[in-house]
Each structure stands twice: as C-alpha cells, then as structure tokens.
Design an enzyme around this catalytic site. Structure first.
Site, short mmCIF file in Angstrom:
data_model
loop_
_atom_site.label_atom_id
_atom_site.label_comp_id
_atom_site.label_asym_id
_atom_site.label_seq_id
_atom_site.Cartn_x
_atom_site.Cartn_y
_atom_site.Cartn_z
N ASP A 307 1.69 3.29 -8.37
CA ASP A 307 1.59 2.25 -7.37
C ASP A 307 1.32 0.93 -8.09
O ASP A 307 0.97 0.93 -9.27
CB ASP A 307 0.45 2.61 -6.40
CG ASP A 307 0.44 1.70 -5.18
OD1 ASP A 307 1.48 1.10 -4.88
OD2 ASP A 307 -0.61 1.61 -4.53
N ASP A 539 -2.79 5.58 -3.34
CA ASP A 539 -4.07 5.39 -2.64
C ASP A 539 -3.95 5.59 -1.14
O ASP A 539 -4.93 5.89 -0.48
CB ASP A 539 -4.66 4.01 -2.95
CG ASP A 539 -3.70 2.88 -2.61
OD1 ASP A 539 -2.60 3.16 -2.09
OD2 ASP A 539 -4.04 1.71 -2.86
N ASP A 543 1.24 8.06 0.27
CA ASP A 543 1.45 8.59 -1.08
C ASP A 543 1.16 10.09 -1.18
O ASP A 543 1.55 10.73 -2.15
CB ASP A 543 0.53 7.86 -2.08
CG ASP A 543 0.81 6.37 -2.14
OD1 ASP A 543 1.99 6.00 -2.25
OD2 ASP A 543 -0.15 5.59 -2.09
#
Length: 804
Positions: A307, A539, A543
C-alpha cells in the site's frame, strides 16, 4: 424528499431478501482440525520413531518425540483458529443499529432489519448500516479508509456516478461499515448484507483458501524422502544381517535402533525454535509475527505488494510547496480559514489532515491560529462542501478568508496574484501529485471581488527509511509493486520518487492505482501463478482478501483495522515498509540456518547408517549398540543443532537473489555435501572399528568407534556454521552457544570413558589415554576435510586454481 417505507413494506422486504447481515463461514470441527496437523510425512515418521523407542524401552526418547509432535500439532491448530477470526472481525464492523424513516417518522432499528428502499438518517459519528444513495447532504463527509485504504475524508454530495466509477470517487453514495465524519444527510438503501461492498469483501475472503507455506512444502518433501529412505536402508540392513546368520533378536534390536538413529526427530523442534527466535528478533524491529511459518516465508519473498499511505509514506499530510508573493502571508491566510485544532507543540491535533498540515507549517513560520483568533475572532463559517469545493471564514475585523480548489476560487478573484502564473504553478504542483489549495481573501460576507493570495501544495511525503528499504529490496532481487486506492497521478509520482519505478520499469507494471479488492486479489493470484512468493501489505478491510491470498499477509499495526490484522500473518507495529525488508533479512537468515542444520543432522545420520550397514555387509559385528545410537542422537544431534539454528545472518544475505519457489529445502549441492560428508565420516569410523577389531577385542573396538563417531559429529558442527566461510574467518566466539555445547558434550563423552559406573551402563571398555587421543584426533578429520573443500571451492570460483 422520500417519506420512507411503511412498516408492512419493510417487513415484506425483510422476509423476501433476508437480514442485513454478513454470511458466516462454516468451520470444521476442532477434533478434525487438530488431527489434520498430524498428516505430514515428517510427523508420521516421528510417530513411528516414537513407537519404536517405546518398544526398545527408551521411555525418555519416546516421551520427548511425543511431546515434540503434540506441541507442533497444537501450534498449527492455534494458528489456524487465529486465521478464522478474520471473518468474525469483519462481521463486527457492521453497525449495531441504524436510524431509518418508517411510516413518515424517524425510528431506530437493529441494523440487521434495514432493508432495500429504507431511508437512512445520517449524522456525524454514525456507522452506516447499509450501502445507500444520498438524497440529501449538508457538509457531509465519511471516513471510508477501511474500504479505500485512504485516510483522507471522502466528501459527499447528492449526485449519481457513472457505471464503473472507482469506489473512492462515488461521492453520491455511502457504504456499510464506514462512518460519518462531519455533517448530516439522508440516503436511500440500495444494497444490504452480502450485496454491499463490505459483503463483497466478505465473499472474497471466504473464497480464499490458505495454502501450506513454502517451508511446510519443503519439509513435507524431505519427510517423504526420509521415510522411504529409512525403510529401505533398515530393511536391507536387517536382511543382510539375517543372511549372515545373526541372532534374530539382535537383528531386530539393531534394525529398530537404526530406525531411530536415522530419523532427525529433533528437526520439527529445531525448526520451531528457529522460527520462534526469528519472531523475537523481528519483534525488536517492530515486526509482530502472528504465524510462525510466516517468518521463513517472508525471507522467500520475490515480490512485495505494498500500500502507499502510511507504509511507503508517513501517513500524515504535509505542506510541500507554497506559491505566492509572500509565503508567510499565504500560510497565515490559509490558517485563518481552518477548523482543525493543532497540538500545543505544533504536532498532532484534531481535525482534517489537510488543515492540520497547513497549521503545522504555519506554526514553523511563527504564525499561530490562536493569535489570529484573538486579534479577529471568527464571526461566521461556510464549511467545505463538495458542490462548492471551497470553505470560507468571516472574521470580526471584516476580513473574509477562502480556501479551496483553484477553479472554484479563480472566478471570484479580481485582484492579487497573476491568474495565468497561478494556473501554471498549480499544474506543476499537480504533476508532482500534490493536492493544490488556492487561498484568497476579501472584505465583508460576500464571496466576490476577492484577492488571490497564493497556492499551497500538500502531500503525504515518503518515509526516508522506506526509500532506502525499496533500494535494499531491489538489490536483494525483490520487486516492489504499489497497489493503492489513491489517484493514479499521485501513485505514479510517489513510485518515481521512491525508486519503485526505476529507469527501465514501465510504471504500469509496478503501480496499480484505484485498485478494488478484486483487483488486489487478482494481482496477487497472477503473481503466484507466475511462481512468485508474494508478500502483501494493507490496512483497510479492502486489503483483507488479498492479505489472506498472499503467501505472507502484512497488516499495519497503527492504522490497520481489526479485520486486516486478523487476516494477516505479520503486523507492523510502526506501519513502515523498512520493517518488511528487515523481516525479509531475518527470514532469509532463518532459512539458511535451517538448511545448514539439516545438512549437519542428515550427514550425521547417514554416517551412522553407513557404519551399521557397512559392518553388516562385510560381516563385522555391529560397531554400535542401540544405547550408543540413542546417546549419539542426544549428544551430537539435538544440542549442537539448536546452537547452529541460532547462527547470525551472513553478511551477503541481502545481496543474494531470492530462492526460486521450486527450490527444495536441500538442493543438489546440499545433498551432495550430505552424502560425501556422511559417507566420509562413516568410512573413518568403520575403518577404525575394523582395524581395532582385528586385535581381537570387540568391546574395545566398539568403544573406540563409539568415541570416534561422537567426536567426528561434535567437531563437524563448527564446519557446519557456513558453507562458504571457514572456522577462523567466522571466529570461535561469534557463536558462544555452539562453543559451549561442544565443550560440554566432549566432556560428557570423555566422562563415559573414564567413569567406571558409566562404562558399565553403556557397555563400553576402558580405553588407554593414547586410544582416547586417537579418537579425538580422528574426530577432527571430517571437519578438516570440509574446511579444505570450502577453500578449494572458493579458489576455483575465483579462477585461482584449476584441476590438472
């Protein structure tokens, strides 16, 4: 505006479409899941060794092996149970209750009873009960980080979105599980339960099946090989002994003892200890490991899918550029038009991240909003609205301050900074993926005839250590791919700045922006299909499916949701990319240590097998008794192996390319080393026994062979520390555990030969000092040979030596 459903219509829809809940996955019974932990070939081999030890009357060995099997089974069982909590945590994100309009009045109902067509009443602090389309919004914003992964608040306004619009850009909708940050609104429910965006993620998570780790597969392969090899060798040895008319009971006892000696029963415990120590070391680097096998798998990583926000970047907005005649004046005007409250020390605070960044930058220049408030208190505020795209604050001295999108403000300005220059500066900032805010001021409450003061460019800056870590990963042969819900231009700019997109890389290959949960899952699966070992960070709830699908799921400890942490194998306490790379280093070191320890164990076991098998073939009596073999396993296998598996990482561990996913635990070179070392060591012991036995004293010959084999294996542990570096290069005191183990074990072996009571217990003869010195000297021969082979191999690689 809609008056909502009637109670009867709501009840009918609830019966027809079902409750507004996420489906729960059925789980196998706990006994079935516990038994599944005993299905690997290595565990079956250990269970066989446990049974054999019990038959021999060696209750201590049987108990030790049994404990190892049980502990490993429970560790696996508990880790599997922990993974199941991810779906339960996902269900916990749904709102417990929701405010809806029924029969023309607002009531509160359990969220599970909200149906399609209901009108939700939304206020700041509410958790949205279902996916819905806005029909009214006043200064409404939502925190959608759990779905989009982006920490910035999503501004909401009435208006539809074109089909296929990214979730982060669907400003006219709100989604189950997200929370209302500011303002108020009403929305018509469009989807409930598993049909919502959150339900779609729950479905994806339920379809992901956990796979064995690369280490699990490699150990299973070794276990199958050892199982077959052990059965073959023991059977052949017993058959040869019977053909030579050895007593049947003696043959049975020798064969059973040989079976126990051939099995490296300490291997599962050694692997578990290596991983556990790795967990402790990684915890010191802010990497919290929730699944032991993930430690080694992280070291096998070939691709890190990461990310952006908070992992590669700081996760905190910061002013990175200011444009205008007087930068302090620009920031003062912007600070006068902020609602956020900065911390007293110029850090942290409460409110919109963009406003906090402006206030923090102004603070560093000596401009404090508190001073502005005292000099000219706030009289009126028009909050930011997605339709107006600006915010304005009127102060008691008649000054009006406005900040927002340049396009929304330029049309209101009649003086101040040059318009064309401002547009050029804004375009340049946007090309660098900065969020651009225009700042203007005027007189009186009306937003007209404003003066353009300047521009502020903001962004979430890269972490310095993350830039270095990306470079280290590249040197280690690990590809970094950014997968983010952010805007493509922002993602590409960060990728270039951090070195993720190198000069030879196509940006599209290493940057995936506006990625949906399905996109992330598809990318991970495609990489796995290409043979990559994938680590995935995240997070948000969006995801979680990809984290479960990846070989190693890495969750953020600070900003990650409980769902993400429950789905992950590893949690980063500091949310930093550099911690992932540190974990890769530790994982590689663990694999190296497990491999070198296994080579050490198997070479010793092969040496023992060769001694017993060779004696049976040439017609010699057994060189070792069952008790001798069990002692050798205890003294030379268990303790030195535990010390070897804690060896420090080699200096080049992050300068080597990743191991191919198809590479076995022991490659061809390691098997050759096992064979040559084991056969050489066995040949020395067998030759020593044959030479001594010719003198007519079998007990003395057996005693000499016993001592020689023990010393050979103990001293060889020093050579097993590295396949490349020799003992004096590593240093005697760089692994004090191993040094201490060898010294104590040599002393224990000498005690067997010297103390009369122990000699009687182990059925060995008394050796003269010269014979003991001979055993010690012969014990150094295999170690010396291994060290010389390292020097020869290195010389050949450098071209300094050529065979004649």
């Amino acid at each position: 505006m809609s008056t909502g459903l009637s109670s009867a219509a709501a009840a009918e829809r609830l019966a027809r479409f079902g409750r507004n809940e996420l489906a729960q996955q059925r789980r196998a019974s706990w006994p079935r899941r516990l038994l599944a932990q005993l299905e690997s070939p290595l565990v079956l081999l250990l269970l066989g060794a446990c049974g054999v030890s019990a038959l021999l009357g060696e209750r201590g060995d049987a108990t030790a092996i049994g404990v190892i099997v049980v502990v490993n089974a429970f560790v696996g069982f508990l880790q599997e149970a922990r993974a199941e909590r991810a779906l339960a945590a996902l269900a916990g994100l749904t709102a417990p209750r929701g405010s809806v309009v029924r029969d023309g009045r607002t009531i509160t109902v359990p969220a599970s009873e909200v149906v399609r067509g209901d009108v939700l009443v939304l206020e700041a602090g509410d958790v949205v009960a279902a996916d819905a389309t806005l029909e009214a919004a006043h200064a409404l914003s939502a925190n959608e980080a759990l779905l989009t992964g982006e920490s910035a608040l999503a501004e909401k306004a009435v208006g539809g979105s074109a089909p296929g619009t990214a979730l982060a850009e669907r400003h006219g909708e709100v989604f189950m599980g997200t929370s209302i940050a500011t303002g108020a609104g009403r929305a018509v429910v469009s989807a409930t339960g598993m049909a919502t965006e959150l339900g779609r993620i729950a479905h994806l998570m339920a379809t992901v099946k956990r796979e064995p780790t690369p280490l699990d597969r490699r150990l299973a392969r070794v276990g199958r090989f050892l199982l077959v090899g052990c059965l073959v060798v023991v059977t052949v040895t017993a058959a040869v002994a019977l053909l030579r008319a050895r007593p049947a009971l003696e043959v049975l006892m020798s064969a059973v003892s040989l079976a126990v000696a051939a099995v490296p029963e300490g291997l599962p415990a050694i692997v578990t200890i290596a991983l556990a120590v790795g967990v402790q070391r990684m915890a010191a680097r802010n990497v919290l490991v929730r699944k032991l096998g993930a430690v080694e798998t992280l070291g096998s990583t070939t691709v890190i899918c990461t990310d952006k926000t908070g992992t590669l970047t700081t996760g905190v907005m910061a002013v990175r550029d200011v444009w205008g005649r007087d930068h302090d004046d620009v920031l003062a005007a912007a600070a006068a038009c902020c609602d956020a409250e900065l911390g007293a020390d110029g850090r942290g605070g409460a409110g919109d991240p963009t406003e906090l960044a402006i206030l923090a930058e102004a603070f560093t220049r000596g401009v404090r909003r508190e001073t502005i408030d005292v000099a000219a208190p706030r009289v009126a505020t028009q909050p930011f609205d997605a339709s107006r795209r600006r915010m304005s604050v009127l102060r008691a001295d008649g000054a009006l301050y406005v900040k927002g999108a340049l396009e929304a403000i330029l049309g209101l300005c009649t003086s101040g900074a040059d318009r064309a220059a401002a547009e050029r500066a804004a375009a340049e900032m946007a090309a660098r993926a900065l969020r651009v805010l225009a700042v203007a001021r005027g007189r009186g409450p009306e937003e007209r005839a404003l003066e353009l003061v300047g521009l502020v460019g903001l962004a979430d800056p890269p972490r310095t250590e993350a830039v270095e870590a990306v470079a280290a990963a590249r040197v280690a042969g690990i590809r970094t791919i950014m997968i983010t819900g952010d805007h493509p231009l922002t993602a590409q700019a960060i990728a270039r700045e951090m070195g993720i997109a190198g000069p030879q890389d196509a940006v599209a290959d290493v940057v995936h922006a506006r990625a949906t949960p399905e996109d992330k899952l598809r990318i991970v699966r495609a990489l796995k299909a290409e043979g990559h070992v994938v680590s995935m960070t995240g997070d948000g709830v969006n995801d979680a499916p990809a984290l479960r699908e990846a070989h190693v799921g890495v969750a953020m400890g600070k900003t990650g949701t409980e769902v993400t942490r429950a789905a992950a194998d590893v949690v980063l306490a500091d949310d930093g990319f550099a911690s992932i790379v540190a974990g890769v280093r530790e994982g590689r070191a663990i694999f190296d240590n497990i491999r070198k320890t296994l080579v050490y164990l198997l070479a010793g076991n092969l040496g023992e097998l060769f001694v017993m098998f060779g004696a049976a073939v040439v017609g010699l009596p057994p060189p070792l008794l069952p008790l001798h073999l069990l002692w050798i396993n205890l003294v030379t296998d268990g303790l030195p192996a535990l010390a070897l598996v804690l060896e420090r990482p080699s200096e080049d561990v992050m300068r080597r390319p990743p191991r191919p996913s198809t590479e076995p635990l022991l490659a061809r070179a390691e098997w050759i080393e096992v064979a040559l070392t084991g056969l050489f060591e066995g040949a020395i012991v067998l030759a020593t026994f044959g030479w001594a036995q010719r003198r007519g004293d079998v007990a003395a010959a057996r005693t000499l062979a016993f001592g020689t084999l023990v010393f050979c294996e103990l001293f060889r542990a020093f050579a097993a520390r590295s396949r490349v570096r020799v003992f004096w290069e590593l240093g005697a005191f760089t692994n004090l555990r191993l040094l201490g183990v060898v010294v104590l074990s040599v002393a224990a072996q000498l005690a067997l030969h010297v103390v009369g009571a122990l000699r009687g217990t182990f059925e060995i003869a008394r050796l003269e000092p010269g014979a003991l010195l001979l055993a010690l000297g012969l014990g150094l021969v295999p170690t010396t040979a291994v060290e010389i082979s390292k020097l020869v191999r290195r010389a050949r690689l450098r071209g300094e030596w050529r065979p004649s």
